[in-house]
Design a protein around this motif. Structure first.
Motif, mmCIF file in Angstrom:
data_model
loop_
_atom_site.group_PDB
_atom_site.id
_atom_site.type_symbol
_atom_site.label_atom_id
_atom_site.label_comp_id
_atom_site.label_asym_id
_atom_site.label_seq_id
_atom_site.Cartn_x
_atom_site.Cartn_y
_atom_site.Cartn_z
ATOM 1 N N SER A 8 0.797 -1.092 -0.031
ATOM 2 C CA SER A 8 -0.173 0.009 -0.010
ATOM 3 C C SER A 8 0.919 1.226 -0.060
ATOM 4 O O SER A 8 1.904 1.284 0.516
ATOM 5 N N ASN A 57 -4.050 7.473 -1.866
ATOM 6 C CA ASN A 57 -3.792 6.135 -1.818
ATOM 7 C C ASN A 57 -3.648 5.230 -2.882
ATOM 8 O O ASN A 57 -4.574 5.401 -3.730
ATOM 9 N N VAL A 59 -2.729 0.711 -3.942
ATOM 10 C CA VAL A 59 -2.177 -0.330 -3.848
ATOM 11 C C VAL A 59 -1.529 -1.163 -5.175
ATOM 12 O O VAL A 59 -2.040 -0.839 -6.311
ATOM 13 N N LEU A 116 1.552 -5.545 2.528
ATOM 14 C CA LEU A 116 0.142 -6.076 2.890
ATOM 15 C C LEU A 116 0.316 -7.515 3.013
ATOM 16 O O LEU A 116 -0.060 -7.885 3.969
ATOM 17 N N MET A 135 -4.677 -4.018 7.961
ATOM 18 C CA MET A 135 -5.155 -3.748 6.333
ATOM 19 C C MET A 135 -6.935 -3.935 6.251
ATOM 20 O O MET A 135 -7.375 -3.344 5.699
ATOM 21 N N ARG A 138 -8.990 -0.634 7.272
ATOM 22 C CA ARG A 138 -8.647 0.408 6.556
ATOM 23 C C ARG A 138 -9.142 0.390 5.133
ATOM 24 O O ARG A 138 -8.613 -0.455 4.307
ATOM 25 N N VAL A 141 -7.028 0.970 2.264
ATOM 26 C CA VAL A 141 -6.219 -0.135 1.742
ATOM 27 C C VAL A 141 -6.985 -1.348 1.027
ATOM 28 O O VAL A 141 -6.999 -1.605 -0.169
ATOM 29 N N LEU A 145 -7.313 -2.392 -2.880
ATOM 30 C CA LEU A 145 -6.739 -3.852 -3.051
ATOM 31 C C LEU A 145 -7.724 -4.803 -3.641
ATOM 32 O O LEU A 145 -7.404 -5.465 -4.437
#
Length: 153
Positions: A8, A57, A59, A116, A135, A138, A141, A145
């Motif tokens: 992440s 953010n 991933v 992660l 994880m 959140r 995340v 993901l």
């Protein structure tokens, strides 16, 4: 064998998109392979602290060739070291801080890179836990993901 490494990335200081792009480029260089998938960049509220600066953010997934007989624990520490080195090279300062109750103190940052998952490997050391223990709590995340895993994680 090939193992999937999920990282992440988050930033809330400066040109956030440029920060994520730079981190991805540096990760490609240090891991020696171009990422396999990267999520959309999503904007989120700070998690665990107050700030007027929203985060961007993402991933990313890397498919790493791991030779048979490799010490996976050592490899994970090497990846962690590389991630922390990129954070410092990009201008992140300070070490993790904890309050009087042992809870992590979060602050704004130019870049944050967390491991992660790494294949099905599990690790529970004081300084490295895989899969990342927070994880699932959140959305910043889990949303990206799930995007790169087509909702099957």
């Amino acid at each position: 064998m090939t193992e999937d490494l999920y990282l992440s990335l988050g930033t809330n200081i400066g040109d956030r998109k440029a920060n994520l792009d730079e981190a991805l480029s540096m990760l490609d260089g240090t891991l020696g392979v171009h990422y396999d998938k990267v999520s959309s960049f999503i904007e989120t509220e700070p998690w665990g602290f107050e700030s007027d600066d929203r985060f961007l953010n993402a991933v990313v997934r890397y498919r790493l060739d791991v030779p048979r007989g490799t010490d996976i624990c050592s490899l994970c520490y090497s990846i962690l070291h590389k991630c922390k080195e990129i954070e410092v090279l990009m201008g992140r300062t300070g070490n993790p801080e904890y309050d009087e109750n042992g809870n992590r103190v979060y602050r704004s940052r130019i870049i944050d890179i967390d491991i992660l998952r790494f294949g099905d490997f599990e690790m529970n050391e004081d300084d490295l836990k895989i899969p990342h223990p927070l994880m699932y709590e959140r959305d910043f995340v889990m949303v990206p993901l799930m995007e790169i895993c087509n909702g099957k994680f």
